[in-house]
Scaffold this motif. Structure first.
Motif, mmCIF file in Angstrom:
data_model
loop_
_atom_site.group_PDB
_atom_site.id
_atom_site.type_symbol
_atom_site.label_atom_id
_atom_site.label_comp_id
_atom_site.label_asym_id
_atom_site.label_seq_id
_atom_site.Cartn_x
_atom_site.Cartn_y
_atom_site.Cartn_z
ATOM 1 N N UNK A 126 4.136 10.337 -9.610
ATOM 2 C CA UNK A 126 3.490 10.758 -10.871
ATOM 3 C C UNK A 126 2.947 12.166 -10.719
ATOM 4 N N UNK A 127 2.398 12.440 -9.540
ATOM 5 C CA UNK A 127 1.786 13.763 -9.333
ATOM 6 C C UNK A 127 2.818 14.864 -9.278
ATOM 7 N N UNK A 167 2.549 1.770 -3.428
ATOM 8 C CA UNK A 167 1.582 2.277 -4.409
ATOM 9 C C UNK A 167 1.367 3.777 -4.204
ATOM 10 N N UNK A 168 1.203 4.165 -2.936
ATOM 11 C CA UNK A 168 0.984 5.581 -2.632
ATOM 12 C C UNK A 168 2.165 6.431 -3.098
ATOM 13 N N UNK A 169 3.381 5.933 -2.856
ATOM 14 C CA UNK A 169 4.571 6.701 -3.245
ATOM 15 C C UNK A 169 4.694 6.800 -4.764
ATOM 16 N N UNK A 198 8.560 13.478 0.678
ATOM 17 C CA UNK A 198 7.996 12.319 1.373
ATOM 18 C C UNK A 198 9.063 11.276 1.702
ATOM 19 N N UNK A 246 0.841 -1.205 0.000
ATOM 20 C CA UNK A 246 0.000 0.000 0.000
ATOM 21 C C UNK A 246 0.871 1.248 0.000
ATOM 22 N N UNK A 247 1.931 1.213 0.795
ATOM 23 C CA UNK A 247 2.806 2.397 0.857
ATOM 24 C C UNK A 247 3.524 2.608 -0.470
ATOM 25 N N UNK A 281 7.750 10.771 7.186
ATOM 26 C CA UNK A 281 7.295 11.726 6.183
ATOM 27 C C UNK A 281 6.510 11.085 5.055
ATOM 28 N N UNK A 284 2.210 6.817 -6.946
ATOM 29 C CA UNK A 284 1.218 7.792 -7.402
ATOM 30 C C UNK A 284 1.679 9.205 -7.092
ATOM 31 N N UNK A 285 2.296 9.372 -5.946
ATOM 32 C CA UNK A 285 2.779 10.703 -5.559
ATOM 33 C C UNK A 285 3.861 11.170 -6.513
ATOM 34 N N UNK A 301 1.283 6.352 4.028
ATOM 35 C CA UNK A 301 1.184 4.905 4.229
ATOM 36 C C UNK A 301 0.162 4.285 3.291
#
Lengths: 204, 285
Positions: A155-156, A148-150, A164, A145-146, B215, A152-153, B218
């Motif tokens: 890409x943004x 995936x979040x990173x 982060x 999950x982490x 930072x 996407x971030x 999650x």
């Protein structure tokens, strides 16, 4: 010229016969064993001629000093004992534990009891294995999950992504009071315990 | 000599042309575009709104009750340890006292045979000591582990002390009010973690001391806007980034529009798709 030669000869004589006291040199004693004795003495060097100003041998006090220091060093080395190793208390079985009178009588377990124990141990190992697998799986899911979040971030926005993944210096040292058996009593004043500290302190 | 120069010049011009095109697109961009200290958010043509959310957990304060298997096993372990151990000083003194009493109560007891020291001793049996200690333990009152009344109130942070709780707040998302993890839109010039911290402090009436764990986010929850919204506002969708935090310090008093919820109760408050994305990083820890 002859005076110089005689002086040189005299000096050499003196050097050869250091151990012999001076009085013999002045008396031209024939009992001297120096190899130069027969030839040089015939030079008729008189006492005043042979007299030289007493050389303050600068080497002598220094030599004495050095010799004394060497002796001292040898003494010190002999006195030096290797430091005694500090015993590790945990590795020494206290004699109390070797007392025979403390042993319990061996219980004879009936067959049912030993069977029950064996089966319970096996069930426990199965339970613990399942618990461990579940924990590992949960951790992997969280990491996914982490990740995936990173992604996407990233890409943004690159800047936000870089902010982060920077380590946070304020998180550590992190401390948290773990769970106890009963909830904490509000406004409870724990009494100070009495104790005698008998730990052995070793010095080397 | 001139030909390659012309080619290079041509290439440079082409690159400049591309850059100016993208710059032109940026200039004509709509509300969704954000700048962050000079950098540009990608996908400027299809912007996503970024939100920072805080996943705040109050960790367990007391230990969980043992399962039957765990209770049986711990009992077995204690038994086996006792069988394989040696007797302590306390147990030896208990045996000595028993022996002495037995001798005193024997029919042919001769007090002169007894050793000097033992005779003059006041009988403070080890058993008496044990009884005194037990009385002292009974005199100490502990807080009860299970408190049914408190556990039922969802707005209290000190309910269900044996399990970790998650903070939920009621927020307006579009036309409806939903129970969510506290979230707020990202503004230019701040990191997403700061956004999450702001979201937490913006919750009305909540006075909380937290430690944010790192930072990095999650987890992520993203959804696309319906076509009408997309066409009207030029917003493709929303991305919510979650940041984990742990309650430190004293437990907060109840606050309006905020709940402390166990993992088993989450499905009653959160939408299924949202819950599915949150569950991995909750970890029941």
């Amino acid at each position: 010229m002859s005076l110089i030669v005689s002086r040189c000869m005299g000096r050499m004589l003196c050097r050869q016969t250091l151990d012999v006291p001076r009085i013999f040199v002045e008396e031209h004693c024939l009992t001297r064993q120096s190899p130069w004795s027969n030839t040089v003495l015939t030079l008729h060097t008189s006492a005043p001629l042979r007299a030289e100003p007493k050389k303050k041998k600068k080497v002598d006090p220094k030599r004495e000093h050095v010799a004394r220091e060497r002796l001292k060093k040898r003494l010190k080395k002999m006195e030096k004992v290797p430091p005694e190793l500090i015993p590790i208390e945990d590795f020494i079985t206290p004699t109390k534990c070797l007392d025979e009178a403390r042993g319990r009588s061996e219980p004879r377990l009936p067959f049912e009891e030993s069977e029950r124990r064996a089966l319970l141990l096996k069930e426990w190992s199965r339970f613990k294995h399942a618990q461990h697998t579940a924990e590992m799986e949960a951790i992997n899911l969280a990491l996914d999950a982490q990740r995936e979040a990173l992604e996407e971030l990233k890409i943004e926005s690159e800047e936000l992504y870089k902010a982060a993944i920077k380590p946070d210096p304020l998180v550590f040292p992190f401390s948290h009071e773990g769970p106890c058996y009963t909830p904490p009593k509000p406004k409870y004043d724990a009494p100070d315990g009495k104790y005698h500290d008998i730990t052995k302190v070793y010095t080397q | 000599m001139s030909a390659p120069v012309v080619k290079m010049a041509g290439r440079c011009f082409y690159q400049l042309y591309k850059l100016s095109n993208s710059a032109g697109r940026l200039a004509s961009g709509k509300t969704g575009i954000r700048q962050f200290s000079g950098a540009v958010v990608q996908n400027a043509a299809e912007p996503w709104r970024l939100l920072g959310a805080a996943c705040v957990q109050r960790l367990a304060v007391i230990s969980v009750d043992q399962r039957p298997l765990e209770a049986k096993f711990s009992e077995l372990m204690n038994q086996m340890e006792l069988e394989r151990s040696l007797m302590s000083d306390h147990e030896l003194s208990l045996l000595d006292d028993k022996e002495r009493l037995r001798r005193r109560q024997a029919v042919d007891y001769d007090s002169d045979e007894e050793e000097e020291a033992d005779r003059d001793q006041d009988i403070v049996l080890t058993q008496d000591l044990e009884d005194a200690w037990e009385q002292r333990l009974k005199g100490f009152a502990t807080q009860p582990r299970a408190r049914g009344v408190v556990d039922a109130r969802l707005e209290r942070a000190d309910r269900c002390l044996a399990e970790p709780l998650l903070l939920l707040t009621q927020q307006e998302v579009g036309p409806e009010r939903l129970w969510l993890l506290p979230q707020t839109p990202w503004e230019a010039g701040e990191t997403l973690k700061t956004t999450a911290q702001r979201a937490l402090s913006a919750t009305p009436g909540l006075d909380l001391q937290t430690v944010f764990l790192g930072n990095a986010p999650c987890g992520l929850y993203k959804y696309r806007m319906p076509r009408s919204v997309r066409d009207r506002e030029g917003l493709t969708g929303v991305k919510v980034f979650f940041f984990k935090a742990v309650v430190s310090g004293p437990l907060p008093p109840p606050a309006p529009s905020s709940l402390w919820v166990r993992q088993s109760e989450l499905k009653d408050y959160l939408k299924p798709s949202y819950l599915e994305k949150i569950r991995p990083f909750l970890l029941n820890l």
